[in-house]
Design a protein around this motif. Structure first.
Motif, PDB file in Angstrom:
ATOM      1  N   ILE A 110       0.045   4.141   8.719  1.00  0.00           N
ATOM      2  CA  ILE A 110      -0.215   3.495   9.765  1.00  0.00           C
ATOM      3  C   ILE A 110       0.622   2.188   9.983  1.00  0.00           C
ATOM      4  O   ILE A 110       1.459   1.755  10.631  1.00  0.00           O
ATOM      5  N   LYS A 111       0.229   1.329   8.916  1.00  0.00           N
ATOM      6  CA  LYS A 111       1.100  -0.041   8.699  1.00  0.00           C
ATOM      7  C   LYS A 111       2.286   0.249   8.491  1.00  0.00           C
ATOM      8  O   LYS A 111       3.350  -0.586   9.101  1.00  0.00           O
TER       9      LYS A 111
ATOM     10  N   ASN B 108       5.313  -1.472  10.886  1.00  0.00           N
ATOM     11  CA  ASN B 108       6.464  -2.223  10.270  1.00  0.00           C
ATOM     12  C   ASN B 108       7.698  -1.749  10.972  1.00  0.00           C
ATOM     13  O   ASN B 108       8.488  -2.650  11.004  1.00  0.00           O
ATOM     14  N   VAL B 109       7.976  -0.593  11.131  1.00  0.00           N
ATOM     15  CA  VAL B 109       9.506  -0.101  11.395  1.00  0.00           C
ATOM     16  C   VAL B 109       9.372   0.125  13.033  1.00  0.00           C
ATOM     17  O   VAL B 109      10.456   0.325  13.528  1.00  0.00           O
ATOM     18  N   SER B 110       8.294  -0.178  13.714  1.00  0.00           N
ATOM     19  CA  SER B 110       8.196  -0.198  14.947  1.00  0.00           C
ATOM     20  C   SER B 110       8.834  -1.341  15.638  1.00  0.00           C
ATOM     21  O   SER B 110       8.945  -2.673  15.106  1.00  0.00           O
ATOM     22  N   PRO B 111       9.128  -1.686  16.985  1.00  0.00           N
ATOM     23  CA  PRO B 111       9.694  -2.804  17.608  1.00  0.00           C
ATOM     24  C   PRO B 111       8.900  -4.057  17.417  1.00  0.00           C
ATOM     25  O   PRO B 111       7.631  -3.706  17.425  1.00  0.00           O
TER      26      PRO B 111
ATOM     27  N   ALA C  23       0.742  -1.149   0.074  1.00  0.00           N
ATOM     28  CA  ALA C  23      -0.064  -0.011  -0.050  1.00  0.00           C
ATOM     29  C   ALA C  23       0.876   1.407   0.158  1.00  0.00           C
ATOM     30  O   ALA C  23       0.231   2.555  -0.004  1.00  0.00           O
ATOM     31  N   THR C  24       2.227   1.165  -0.079  1.00  0.00           N
ATOM     32  CA  THR C  24       3.083   2.112  -0.290  1.00  0.00           C
ATOM     33  C   THR C  24       3.118   2.341  -1.674  1.00  0.00           C
ATOM     34  O   THR C  24       3.795   1.622  -2.384  1.00  0.00           O
TER      35      THR C  24
END
Length: 150
Positions: free
Chosen positions: A89-90, A94-97, A63-64
Motif C-alpha cells: 500500500i505504501k 508513493n507512485v500515486s499523484p 519495506a520493499t
C-alpha cells in the motif's frame, strides 16, 4: 533424576521453539508483473530506465524487500517483493499523484504497458481495495504454505 528433568525441560523448550517458528505466518507478498515495452524504447533505454527505477525504489521504500526487472523474449517481467500488504500500500501511495515516486512512475508508464499482475501470498482486503481504482489486471494467489528468509 535431575538430569532427566533437565533433559525433559530442554526438549520441551526446543519443541516449543520449533513449533513457534513453523507456525509463524509469512506475510510477504510477491508481485510478478508481465509487461510489454512501448513507445519504441530500445533495449538500452529499457535497461537504463530499469536500473534508474530500481534505485529509486531501493532508496525510498525500506519495506520493499526485493525488486527486479527481467527480460523474457519480447516482454519484461518485474518481480516485486513486499514485507506485507501495508508495504505494498505504501508503494502504491508513493507512485500515486503527489507521492514521492509519482514522477518516476510517469516515466515507468512511458516505457511499459502492464499486461498482468500475479500476486502471490495472502494480500489483505485493505490492500486489494486500495489498488482496485488503479484498474490493473490483478490475479491473486493465496498461499497454502510458505516461508521467506528475506
Amino acid at each position: 533424576m535431575k538430569k532427566l528433568i533437565f533433559l525433559a525441560f530442554i526438549l520441551t523448550a526446543s519443541c516449543n521453539s520449533t513449533e513457534k517458528e513453523i507456525s509463524n505466518k509469512n506475510d510477504e507478498l510477491i508481485f510478478v508483473v508481465d509487461m510489454k515495452v512501448i513507445n519504441n524504447k530500445t533495449a538500452a533505454e529499457v535497461a537504463d530506465f530499469s536500473a534508474y527505477y530500481t534505485t529509486a525504489i531501493q532508496k525510498n521504500e525500506p519495506a520493499t524487500i526485493g525488486w527486479g526487472f527481467y527480460k523474457s523474449e519480447d516482454k519484461v517481467i518485474l518481480i516485486e517483493r513486499y514485507t506485507n500488504s501495508e508495504a505494498m500500500i505504501k508503494h502504491a501511495q508513493n507512485v500515486s499523484p503527489e507521492g514521492i515516486l509519482q514522477p518516476h512512475f510517469v516515466k515507468f508508464m512511458e516505457h511499459f504497458e502492464i499486461q498482468k499482475i500475479d500476486v502471490y501470498g495472502d494480500a489483505s482486503e485493505a490492500m486489494k481495495a486500495f489498488v482496485e481504482p488503479f484498474n490493473l489486471p490483478f490475479a491473486y494467489h493465496s498461499s497454502f504454505a510458505s516461508f521467506s528468509r528475506n
